[in-house]
Design an enzyme around this catalytic site. Structure first.
Site, PDB file in Angstrom:
ATOM      1  N   ARG A 135      76.482  96.740 -60.819  1.00 55.82           N
ATOM      2  CA  ARG A 135      76.197  96.414 -59.232  1.00 55.82           C
ATOM      3  C   ARG A 135      77.862  96.897 -58.811  1.00 55.82           C
ATOM      4  O   ARG A 135      78.068  97.243 -57.561  1.00 55.82           O
ATOM      5  CB  ARG A 135      76.054  95.012 -59.233  1.00 55.82           C
ATOM      6  CG  ARG A 135      74.804  95.001 -59.028  1.00 55.82           C
ATOM      7  CD  ARG A 135      74.040  93.599 -59.956  1.00 55.82           C
ATOM      8  NE  ARG A 135      72.648  93.894 -60.026  1.00 55.82           N
ATOM      9  CZ  ARG A 135      72.343  94.595 -61.162  1.00 55.82           C
ATOM     10  NH1 ARG A 135      73.029  95.029 -61.795  1.00 55.82           N
ATOM     11  NH2 ARG A 135      71.075  94.818 -61.293  1.00 55.82           N
ATOM     12  N   LYS A 158      88.843  94.492 -66.002  1.00 57.15           N
ATOM     13  CA  LYS A 158      87.727  95.446 -65.487  1.00 57.15           C
ATOM     14  C   LYS A 158      87.268  95.228 -63.880  1.00 57.15           C
ATOM     15  O   LYS A 158      87.335  96.268 -63.185  1.00 57.15           O
ATOM     16  CB  LYS A 158      86.401  94.779 -66.184  1.00 57.15           C
ATOM     17  CG  LYS A 158      85.081  95.254 -65.719  1.00 57.15           C
ATOM     18  CD  LYS A 158      83.868  94.767 -66.335  1.00 57.15           C
ATOM     19  CE  LYS A 158      83.240  93.234 -66.118  1.00 57.15           C
ATOM     20  NZ  LYS A 158      82.680  93.384 -64.692  1.00 57.15           N
ATOM     21  N   ARG A 203      79.775  95.714 -72.011  1.00 59.34           N
ATOM     22  CA  ARG A 203      80.084  95.767 -70.518  1.00 59.34           C
ATOM     23  C   ARG A 203      81.655  95.354 -70.242  1.00 59.34           C
ATOM     24  O   ARG A 203      82.294  95.973 -69.262  1.00 59.34           O
ATOM     25  CB  ARG A 203      79.245  95.312 -69.747  1.00 59.34           C
ATOM     26  CG  ARG A 203      77.787  96.004 -69.695  1.00 59.34           C
ATOM     27  CD  ARG A 203      76.686  95.270 -68.639  1.00 59.34           C
ATOM     28  NE  ARG A 203      77.546  95.427 -67.283  1.00 59.34           N
ATOM     29  CZ  ARG A 203      77.180  94.827 -66.405  1.00 59.34           C
ATOM     30  NH1 ARG A 203      76.372  94.169 -66.483  1.00 59.34           N
ATOM     31  NH2 ARG A 203      77.855  95.047 -65.253  1.00 59.34           N
ATOM     32  N   PRO A 207      73.294  90.033 -52.999  1.00 62.65           N
ATOM     33  CA  PRO A 207      73.116  90.693 -51.625  1.00 62.65           C
ATOM     34  C   PRO A 207      74.451  91.261 -51.219  1.00 62.65           C
ATOM     35  O   PRO A 207      75.522  91.109 -51.853  1.00 62.65           O
ATOM     36  CB  PRO A 207      73.024  89.439 -50.534  1.00 62.65           C
ATOM     37  CG  PRO A 207      73.626  88.306 -51.349  1.00 62.65           C
ATOM     38  CD  PRO A 207      73.219  88.632 -52.945  1.00 62.65           C
ATOM     39  N   ILE A 208      74.231  92.493 -50.331  1.00 59.67           N
ATOM     40  CA  ILE A 208      75.492  93.111 -49.947  1.00 59.67           C
ATOM     41  C   ILE A 208      75.561  92.967 -48.243  1.00 59.67           C
ATOM     42  O   ILE A 208      75.994  93.954 -47.603  1.00 59.67           O
ATOM     43  CB  ILE A 208      75.394  94.545 -50.250  1.00 59.67           C
ATOM     44  CG1 ILE A 208      74.334  95.347 -49.856  1.00 59.67           C
ATOM     45  CG2 ILE A 208      75.778  94.554 -51.895  1.00 59.67           C
ATOM     46  CD1 ILE A 208      74.447  96.790 -50.173  1.00 59.67           C
ATOM     47  N   ASP A 209      75.108  91.961 -47.841  1.00 61.81           N
ATOM     48  CA  ASP A 209      74.907  91.617 -46.351  1.00 61.81           C
ATOM     49  C   ASP A 209      76.591  91.798 -45.574  1.00 61.81           C
ATOM     50  O   ASP A 209      76.731  92.379 -44.624  1.00 61.81           O
ATOM     51  CB  ASP A 209      74.264  90.680 -45.743  1.00 61.81           C
ATOM     52  CG  ASP A 209      74.754  89.474 -46.494  1.00 61.81           C
ATOM     53  OD1 ASP A 209      74.705  89.200 -47.781  1.00 61.81           O
ATOM     54  OD2 ASP A 209      75.163  88.535 -45.859  1.00 61.81           O
ATOM     55  N   LEU A 210      77.462  91.188 -46.396  1.00 60.94           N
ATOM     56  CA  LEU A 210      78.695  91.228 -45.930  1.00 60.94           C
ATOM     57  C   LEU A 210      79.395  92.417 -45.929  1.00 60.94           C
ATOM     58  O   LEU A 210      80.149  92.787 -45.059  1.00 60.94           O
ATOM     59  CB  LEU A 210      79.305  90.310 -46.838  1.00 60.94           C
ATOM     60  CG  LEU A 210      79.102  88.552 -46.571  1.00 60.94           C
ATOM     61  CD1 LEU A 210      79.832  87.870 -47.598  1.00 60.94           C
ATOM     62  CD2 LEU A 210      79.236  88.145 -45.253  1.00 60.94           C
TER      63      LEU A 210
HETATM   64  C1  EPZ Z   1      82.627  90.070 -58.249  1.00 60.61           C
HETATM   65  O1  EPZ Z   1      81.511  90.168 -57.941  1.00 60.61           O
HETATM   66  C2  EPZ Z   1      82.870  90.136 -59.758  1.00 60.61           C
HETATM   67  N1  EPZ Z   1      82.316  91.535 -59.922  1.00 60.61           N
HETATM   68  C3  EPZ Z   1      81.735  89.208 -60.542  1.00 60.61           C
HETATM   69  O2  EPZ Z   1      82.292  89.430 -61.823  1.00 60.61           O
HETATM   70  C4  EPZ Z   1      82.402  87.884 -60.296  1.00 60.61           C
HETATM   71  O3  EPZ Z   1      81.502  86.984 -60.859  1.00 60.61           O
HETATM   72  C5  EPZ Z   1      82.159  87.600 -58.467  1.00 60.61           C
HETATM   73  O4  EPZ Z   1      83.082  88.569 -58.014  1.00 60.61           O
HETATM   74  C6  EPZ Z   1      82.696  86.208 -58.017  1.00 60.61           C
HETATM   75  O5  EPZ Z   1      83.942  85.885 -58.670  1.00 60.61           O
HETATM   76  C7  EPZ Z   1      83.409  92.553 -59.843  1.00 60.61           C
HETATM   77  O6  EPZ Z   1      84.714  92.143 -59.192  1.00 60.61           O
HETATM   78  C8  EPZ Z   1      82.954  93.799 -60.148  1.00 60.61           C
HETATM   79  P1  EPZ Z   1      80.690  88.275 -54.562  1.00 60.61           P
HETATM   80  P2  EPZ Z   1      80.917  90.240 -56.507  1.00 60.61           P
HETATM   81  O7  EPZ Z   1      80.488  89.296 -53.682  1.00 60.61           O
HETATM   82  O8  EPZ Z   1      81.878  90.909 -55.368  1.00 60.61           O
HETATM   83  C9  EPZ Z   1      77.442  86.164 -52.259  1.00 60.61           C
HETATM   84  C10 EPZ Z   1      81.703  89.922 -64.144  1.00 60.61           C
HETATM   85  O9  EPZ Z   1      81.206  89.375 -65.041  1.00 60.61           O
HETATM   86  N2  EPZ Z   1      77.401  87.270 -51.356  1.00 60.61           N
HETATM   87  O10 EPZ Z   1      82.421  87.622 -54.848  1.00 60.61           O
HETATM   88  O11 EPZ Z   1      79.462  91.057 -56.466  1.00 60.61           O
HETATM   89  C11 EPZ Z   1      77.096  86.520 -53.572  1.00 60.61           C
HETATM   90  O12 EPZ Z   1      75.757  86.382 -53.693  1.00 60.61           O
HETATM   91  C12 EPZ Z   1      81.230  89.837 -62.911  1.00 60.61           C
HETATM   92  O13 EPZ Z   1      82.710  90.650 -64.336  1.00 60.61           O
HETATM   93  C13 EPZ Z   1      76.716  87.283 -50.450  1.00 60.61           C
HETATM   94  O14 EPZ Z   1      76.071  86.531 -49.810  1.00 60.61           O
HETATM   95  O15 EPZ Z   1      80.732  88.896 -56.253  1.00 60.61           O
HETATM   96  C14 EPZ Z   1      77.617  85.210 -54.400  1.00 60.61           C
HETATM   97  O16 EPZ Z   1      77.016  83.999 -54.286  1.00 60.61           O
HETATM   98  C15 EPZ Z   1      79.855  89.194 -62.557  1.00 60.61           C
HETATM   99  N3  EPZ Z   1      76.589  88.553 -49.642  1.00 60.61           N
HETATM  100  C16 EPZ Z   1      79.067  85.074 -53.403  1.00 60.61           C
HETATM  101  O17 EPZ Z   1      78.926  85.566 -52.439  1.00 60.61           O
HETATM  102  C17 EPZ Z   1      77.485  89.799 -50.024  1.00 60.61           C
HETATM  103  O18 EPZ Z   1      77.331  90.836 -49.076  1.00 60.61           O
HETATM  104  C18 EPZ Z   1      80.314  85.562 -54.259  1.00 60.61           C
HETATM  105  O19 EPZ Z   1      79.980  87.042 -54.620  1.00 60.61           O
HETATM  106  C19 EPZ Z   1      78.188  89.753 -51.110  1.00 60.61           C
HETATM  107  C20 EPZ Z   1      78.357  88.493 -51.924  1.00 60.61           C
END
Ligand code: EPZ
Length: 421
Positions: A93, A22, A400, A123-126
């Site tokens: 998301r 996925k 999902r 968050p999406i700040d990064l």
């Molecule tokens: C991806 O989400 C996956 N989703 C998630 O899978 C997975 O849990 C996650 O990566 C971690 O491996 C998809 O790939 C579609 P992150 P993503 O940005 O990209 C913080 C599932 O069940 N962060 O790697 O949204 C965030 O809060 C889903 O299939 C920021 O601080 O996760 C988290 O603590 C759930 N700022 C950490 O980074 C940002 O701009 C990792 O999040 C972005 C993220």
């Protein structure tokens, strides 16, 4: 609304086919926005999230259909609309992955902020930091992110955050950089196999990317990209979930098509628990016929133990001979399954981002409520061994991310049915 009814106690034996990933299919589908001509994707799982993204892409002028073999064909037909609206993004998301491609190809993007969800704030700040560094102007208006850029210019971008790397932020910046002018070097990039798969797909379409799958990715921008065919990698989280299903039922299961090289941290933890895990010519063979040893586990960005398997591992450790500890370092609030497992007789105590798991002799079937996608899978695993009957409500959470989970588990001996509330 559907729910799953499971009667516990059956050992799983046989083969479970693993579907396409996925979290690889979603960003690659978003990347079709960048492409001239037709993109054809094989092994895209038939999931609610995939169908949801297809709806968003069609609103954005990308026509998508499945052919008779199930391959997903995508083609850009209209580039006018760049608005990913709240009613779609709030449901999924990962829709945020359209931001980079829209900005790079159409020079503007308007994407609703994802907001929070069951596993914590998202968050999406990064994402914004990376796209601004490439030259985008950013504005926040009525809950939407507005990005514009006459052109994107390659540069060095550090994408590390408080929790380490970000998977979808890496995907967004990687996709945007393919059409930027000059060289982009992404530091602290996510190393997940899904990023590697995205990079491989983009290179097939004419991008010039190296280092995908490592913490440093280099992209030399090109003028245009041409859609090509691609076969999506197998889903390591689905595979890990079913490895744990085999272990928790003292079963003997072959996960057909799974790639053990994507699951090294999971194999390491399961072997320490006493589960037998072997690579075989068709995928991964898992068996377990003895008591389970307690362990410690901490979730990390790849190649560490995946947060998406934290709830499932916790369910297994409920039945270990002693106390285990799990610490969640990626989404520290991702523990909605704790309360539900305790209702089934588990003895779990949350201390901040850590849960102490006191091993018990058995779990007892109960009515439980699914919350996030992976916590719901953990409740199904608990139902497979729970004494008596377990009902997992809100099955849509499972749909999902898991293709026909009740059919795959029934085929190896589980007593599980999907019923209507
Ligand atoms: C991806 O989400 C996956 N989703 C998630 O899978 C997975 O849990 C996650 O990566 C971690 O491996 C998809 O790939 C579609 P992150 P993503 O940005 O990209 C913080 C599932 O069940 N962060 O790697 O949204 C965030 O809060 C889903 O299939 C920021 O601080 O996760 C988290 O603590 C759930 N700022 C950490 O980074 C940002 O701009 C990792 O999040 C972005 C993220």
């Amino acid at each position: 609304m559907h729910f799953f009814e499971i009667v516990g106690g059956n050992r799983l034996k046989g083969a479970i086919p693993i579907s396409g990933a996925k979290n690889s299919a979603l960003p690659i589908m978003a990347a079709s926005i960048l492409m001239d001509g037709e993109t054809i994707l094989h092994n895209v799982p038939d999931l609610a999230d995939v169908r949801q993204l297809q709806i968003l892409l069609s609103r954005l002028g990308v026509k998508a259909h499945r052919d008779e073999e199930g391959a997903l064909h995508l083609r850009v037909e209209d580039e006018m609309n760049v608005h990913a609206e709240y009613e779609l993004v709030s449901k999924m998301r990962a829709s945020v992955c359209v931001m980079g491609p829209l900005l790079a190809k159409r020079k503007r993007a308007q994407v609703s902020m994802p907001g929070g969800c069951a596993i914590g704030s998202r968050p999406i700040d990064l994402h914004i930091h990376g796209l601004e560094t490439l030259g985008a102007d950013f504005e926040l208006a009525n809950g939407d992110v507005l990005l514009r850029a006459k052109k994107l210019t390659g540069t060095d971008i550090f994408l590390g955050g408080a929790f380490g790397s970000s998977v979808t932020a890496t995907a967004n910046v990687l996709m945007a950089a393919t059409l930027a002018t000059g060289r982009t070097v992404i530091g602290s990039a996510a190393c997940e196999p899904e990023i590697t798969d995205l990079g491989e797909f983009l290179n097939k379409c004419g991008a010039r990317i190296t280092g995908h799958g490592t913490p440093q990715i280099t992209i030399d921008g090109v003028e245009r990209l041409e859609g090509k065919e691609h076969h999506v990698i197998p889903d390591r989280i689905e595979a890990g979930t079913h490895m744990i299903a085999a272990a928790i039922t003292n079963g003997d299961v072959e996960l057909t098509g799974a790639r053990i090289d994507h699951l090294q941290a999971v194999v390491d933890r399961l072997r320490r628990v006493g589960v037998i895990v072997e690579r075989d010519e068709k995928g991964i063979a898992v068996s377990s016929s003895r008591r389970l040893e307690p362990i410690e586990a901490t979730t990390q960005p790849y190649p560490g133990f995946p947060t998406d398997l934290q709830a499932q591992l916790m369910t297994l450790l409920c039945l270990a001979d002693g106390n285990s500890v799990i610490t969640e370092k990626v989404f520290p609030d991702r523990f909605l399954h704790v309360g539900e497992l305790n209702r089934m007789g588990a003895r779990l105590r949350k201390e901040g981002p850590t849960v102490i798991i006191e091993g018990v002799k058995r779990l007892i079937g109960a009515q439980v409520m699914a919350s996030d996608l992976r916590a719901s899978a953990a409740l199904i695993l608990a139902g497979l061994v729970g004494k008596g009957t377990t009902r997992v409500h809100r099955a849509y959470h499972i749909d999902r991310g898991y293709e026909r989970i009740e059919e795959k588990l029934s085929a190896v001996g589980a007593n599980i049915r999907r019923l209507d509330e």
